[in-house]
Design a protein around this motif. Sequence first.
Motif, mmCIF file in Angstrom:
data_model
loop_
_atom_site.group_PDB
_atom_site.id
_atom_site.type_symbol
_atom_site.label_atom_id
_atom_site.label_comp_id
_atom_site.label_asym_id
_atom_site.label_seq_id
_atom_site.Cartn_x
_atom_site.Cartn_y
_atom_site.Cartn_z
ATOM 1 N N UNK A 5 1.935 11.763 2.393
ATOM 2 C CA UNK A 5 3.094 11.778 1.504
ATOM 3 C C UNK A 5 2.970 12.875 0.444
ATOM 4 N N UNK A 6 1.780 12.979 -0.170
ATOM 5 C CA UNK A 6 1.559 13.957 -1.237
ATOM 6 C C UNK A 6 1.730 15.381 -0.725
ATOM 7 N N UNK A 36 10.519 14.973 2.838
ATOM 8 C CA UNK A 36 10.560 13.507 2.770
ATOM 9 C C UNK A 36 11.987 13.019 2.977
ATOM 10 N N UNK A 37 12.914 13.657 2.262
ATOM 11 C CA UNK A 37 14.313 13.261 2.359
ATOM 12 C C UNK A 37 14.847 13.481 3.773
ATOM 13 N N UNK A 43 0.805 -1.217 0.000
ATOM 14 C CA UNK A 43 0.000 0.000 0.000
ATOM 15 C C UNK A 43 0.841 1.272 0.000
ATOM 16 N N UNK A 44 2.167 1.115 0.057
ATOM 17 C CA UNK A 44 3.041 2.287 -0.017
ATOM 18 C C UNK A 44 3.022 2.872 -1.426
ATOM 19 N N UNK A 45 2.782 4.148 -1.539
ATOM 20 C CA UNK A 45 2.737 4.867 -2.815
ATOM 21 C C UNK A 45 1.523 4.408 -3.647
ATOM 22 N N UNK A 81 6.944 16.579 10.997
ATOM 23 C CA UNK A 81 6.571 15.686 9.893
ATOM 24 C C UNK A 81 5.850 14.457 10.418
ATOM 25 N N UNK A 82 6.401 13.852 11.470
ATOM 26 C CA UNK A 82 5.769 12.674 12.068
ATOM 27 C C UNK A 82 4.417 13.038 12.682
#
Length: 370
Positions: free
Chosen positions: A292-293, A300-301, A238-240, A351-352
């Motif tokens: 993520x989007x 992200x990096x 389900x990732x991405x 972010x988390x």
Amino acid sequence: MADLFDYLKWRGDLSFTVSDFNEIDALILCQLAYIDFSDIISSEVKTQKSLKQVAAEFSTHKNLTEKSDLGLIINPKTIDLLYKTANSQRFSDILICGYESIYNLQIEEQFSAITFLIDKEKVFVAFRGTDDTIVGWKEDFNLAFKEVVPAQNESLSYLENVIDYFSNKIILVGGHSKGGNLAIYSAAHLNKKYQKKILFVYNFDGPGFLQDSLLLPNFTEILKRTKTFYPKGSIIGMLFHHQDDFFVVESDGFFVMQHDPFTWKLEGPKFQFCPELEKSSTFFHKTFNEWFINLEKSKREEFVETLFNALESTKASTNSELAANWLKNSGKIIKSFSDLDPEIKKSAGHTASEFFKLAGKNIYNEYKLF
């Protein structure tokens, strides 16, 4: 409910001439790709050995104990699967070649592939999924901000080499976990002449791609020939983003352990299918991708680097090493986080936090818990 070993009992005496190669056969070969065949199978595709011979050499190898330890992530039943297939009429005469295995800490790459000659007409290329190494998991996470990771480039070169050599044969490609991603990526990036030789691509719970990639003509063409299978509670797959049409397989594994193909259930010579994914799987897919989007690429990096710098502070190279000294290693991880630059710590924490806020919102919408 039946599993891969039951399949070998039921169908192991039938040659591929009597009963054609199918998705269960593909999954079995993809699982065998997790085994360390170095010093047993040549990296040259022209040098071939039967599966029966490979199993015999594996069983008497001087480093058998080391080779049989597949780590914390890969089910040890995989070694039994090698011996069972070697003793079956269906698999014993399959020829194997082109074993490659690469670990490169500098460029953060974990790659392995192997080629099986099913019969006189068909060749199956199996890409290994993520193994026990931390660098392998780091490369998976790098998919979050890199358009291409080293293993994807390696998979394309490998597949082109196989097609070059077996130019008169039908090509099948597959992989479990990251191997499924590599199978789709490599097949999608072949030139049109080579791509026509691909009959099917088998993706077993592999992580997806950035949405823009799936819309490219080379991807849309190969996805028409891709058979994707997810366990009902899939997390890794389900990732991405992934193709819209896929099969959902019954599993008796708990949560993320459903990623293990030995938990997947069969009915006769086929998978036992479910009508849809479990809510936990669709919840994770929606939550992760929505989060993520909305993240900038740099965020992200930064998040991935922060997480893996903490893991690397333990000096462990595998998940097994990390778990074996968990009390000591957890202290090192906590210290690594505490030593972070305040701005990076704050940014990574934010972010988390955004992920968990979104998760809370989606739990409310999906489950109506409150």
